[in-house]
Design a protein around this motif. Structure first.
Motif, PDB file in Angstrom:
ATOM      1  N   VAL A  15      69.026 -93.602  44.100  1.00  0.00           N
ATOM      2  CA  VAL A  15      69.492 -93.124  42.793  1.00  0.00           C
ATOM      3  C   VAL A  15      70.718 -92.229  42.962  1.00  0.00           C
ATOM      4  O   VAL A  15      71.668 -92.307  42.174  1.00  0.00           O
ATOM      5  N   ILE A  16      70.725 -91.419  43.988  1.00  0.00           N
ATOM      6  CA  ILE A  16      71.900 -90.579  44.259  1.00  0.00           C
ATOM      7  C   ILE A  16      73.124 -91.457  44.506  1.00  0.00           C
ATOM      8  O   ILE A  16      74.222 -91.171  44.021  1.00  0.00           O
ATOM      9  N   ALA A  17      72.950 -92.555  45.216  1.00  0.00           N
ATOM     10  CA  ALA A  17      74.054 -93.489  45.458  1.00  0.00           C
ATOM     11  C   ALA A  17      74.548 -94.088  44.144  1.00  0.00           C
ATOM     12  O   ALA A  17      75.769 -94.234  43.943  1.00  0.00           O
ATOM     13  N   LEU A  18      73.656 -94.433  43.237  1.00  0.00           N
ATOM     14  CA  LEU A  18      74.054 -94.962  41.924  1.00  0.00           C
ATOM     15  C   LEU A  18      74.853 -93.936  41.130  1.00  0.00           C
ATOM     16  O   LEU A  18      75.765 -94.285  40.387  1.00  0.00           O
ATOM     17  N   THR A  19      74.516 -92.669  41.311  1.00  0.00           N
ATOM     18  CA  THR A  19      75.177 -91.593  40.578  1.00  0.00           C
ATOM     19  C   THR A  19      76.653 -91.487  40.943  1.00  0.00           C
ATOM     20  O   THR A  19      77.468 -91.053  40.127  1.00  0.00           O
ATOM     21  N   ARG A  20      77.012 -91.925  42.129  1.00  0.00           N
ATOM     22  CA  ARG A  20      78.427 -91.870  42.541  1.00  0.00           C
ATOM     23  C   ARG A  20      79.323 -92.715  41.642  1.00  0.00           C
ATOM     24  O   ARG A  20      80.532 -92.513  41.602  1.00  0.00           O
ATOM     25  N   PRO A  53      81.671 -91.118  36.715  1.00  0.00           N
ATOM     26  CA  PRO A  53      82.790 -90.191  36.936  1.00  0.00           C
ATOM     27  C   PRO A  53      82.408 -88.744  36.620  1.00  0.00           C
ATOM     28  O   PRO A  53      81.847 -88.452  35.579  1.00  0.00           O
ATOM     29  N   GLY A  54      82.704 -87.862  37.566  1.00  0.00           N
ATOM     30  CA  GLY A  54      82.468 -86.435  37.388  1.00  0.00           C
ATOM     31  C   GLY A  54      81.089 -85.962  37.777  1.00  0.00           C
ATOM     32  O   GLY A  54      80.824 -84.766  37.765  1.00  0.00           O
ATOM     33  N   CYS A  55      80.193 -86.868  38.112  1.00  0.00           N
ATOM     34  CA  CYS A  55      78.812 -86.486  38.428  1.00  0.00           C
ATOM     35  C   CYS A  55      78.575 -86.392  39.926  1.00  0.00           C
ATOM     36  O   CYS A  55      79.301 -86.964  40.720  1.00  0.00           O
ATOM     37  N   ARG A  56      77.524 -85.686  40.236  1.00  0.00           N
ATOM     38  CA  ARG A  56      77.088 -85.547  41.615  1.00  0.00           C
ATOM     39  C   ARG A  56      75.568 -85.612  41.612  1.00  0.00           C
ATOM     40  O   ARG A  56      74.904 -84.932  40.826  1.00  0.00           O
ATOM     41  N   GLU A 112      76.973 -75.486  49.874  1.00  0.00           N
ATOM     42  CA  GLU A 112      78.077 -75.845  50.765  1.00  0.00           C
ATOM     43  C   GLU A 112      77.943 -77.246  51.360  1.00  0.00           C
ATOM     44  O   GLU A 112      78.941 -77.920  51.579  1.00  0.00           O
ATOM     45  N   ASP A 113      76.719 -77.685  51.628  1.00  0.00           N
ATOM     46  CA  ASP A 113      76.519 -78.982  52.295  1.00  0.00           C
ATOM     47  C   ASP A 113      76.235 -80.121  51.318  1.00  0.00           C
ATOM     48  O   ASP A 113      75.969 -81.249  51.755  1.00  0.00           O
ATOM     49  N   ALA A 114      76.286 -79.858  50.024  1.00  0.00           N
ATOM     50  CA  ALA A 114      76.013 -80.907  49.031  1.00  0.00           C
ATOM     51  C   ALA A 114      77.204 -81.857  48.921  1.00  0.00           C
ATOM     52  O   ALA A 114      78.337 -81.480  49.216  1.00  0.00           O
ATOM     53  N   PRO A 115      76.953 -83.093  48.486  1.00  0.00           N
ATOM     54  CA  PRO A 115      78.057 -84.039  48.304  1.00  0.00           C
ATOM     55  C   PRO A 115      78.997 -83.572  47.203  1.00  0.00           C
ATOM     56  O   PRO A 115      78.620 -82.795  46.332  1.00  0.00           O
ATOM     57  N   GLY A 116      80.206 -84.083  47.232  1.00  0.00           N
ATOM     58  CA  GLY A 116      81.178 -83.778  46.200  1.00  0.00           C
ATOM     59  C   GLY A 116      80.970 -84.619  44.956  1.00  0.00           C
ATOM     60  O   GLY A 116      80.193 -85.565  44.952  1.00  0.00           O
ATOM     61  N   ARG A 117      81.683 -84.291  43.927  1.00  0.00           N
ATOM     62  CA  ARG A 117      81.617 -85.059  42.679  1.00  0.00           C
ATOM     63  C   ARG A 117      82.424 -86.330  42.801  1.00  0.00           C
ATOM     64  O   ARG A 117      83.400 -86.389  43.533  1.00  0.00           O
ATOM     65  N   SER A 118      81.989 -87.346  42.033  1.00  0.00           N
ATOM     66  CA  SER A 118      82.702 -88.638  42.060  1.00  0.00           C
ATOM     67  C   SER A 118      83.958 -88.557  41.217  1.00  0.00           C
ATOM     68  O   SER A 118      84.153 -87.681  40.433  1.00  0.00           O
TER      69      SER A 118
END
Length: 99
Positions: free
Chosen positions: A43-48, A51-54, A93-99
């Protein structure tokens, strides 16, 4: 029973539905809860693609009740202030960035 193998994930509760449907950029974090780490990661991969979401791994399915409560608060804020609020988590700090 067929449903025993189902992997339940809770996500997207705190994003404005209209903006999601119209594919508008959304400045918000998606808190993803579920029993299976693999399902949460999917689901996290789908969120990428939003636009603008993380997408953030918010842990086990038991945490979903907290996210549901936050949804009620966001709905009240939107009614009171006439907006389309979402959640942004800071300080990771270690979280993925926004799409």
């Amino acid at each position: 029973m067929l449903f025993r193998s189902a992997k339940v994930v809770v996500a997207y509760n705190n994003l404005p539905a209209a903006a999601l449907q119209e594919r508008h950029p959304i400045d918000g974090d998606v808190l993803v809860c579920g029993k299976s780490k693999e399902a949460r990661e999917a689901v996290i991969a789908l969120t990428r693609d939003i636009p603008g979401c993380r997408g953030l791994d918010a842990g086990p399915l038991a945490n979903a009740i907290i996210i549901e409560g936050m949804t009620a608060v966001i709905i009240n804020l939107n009614k009171r202030y006439g907006g389309e609020a979402s959640i942004n988590v800071t300080g990771l700090e270690d979280a993925p960035g926004r799409s």
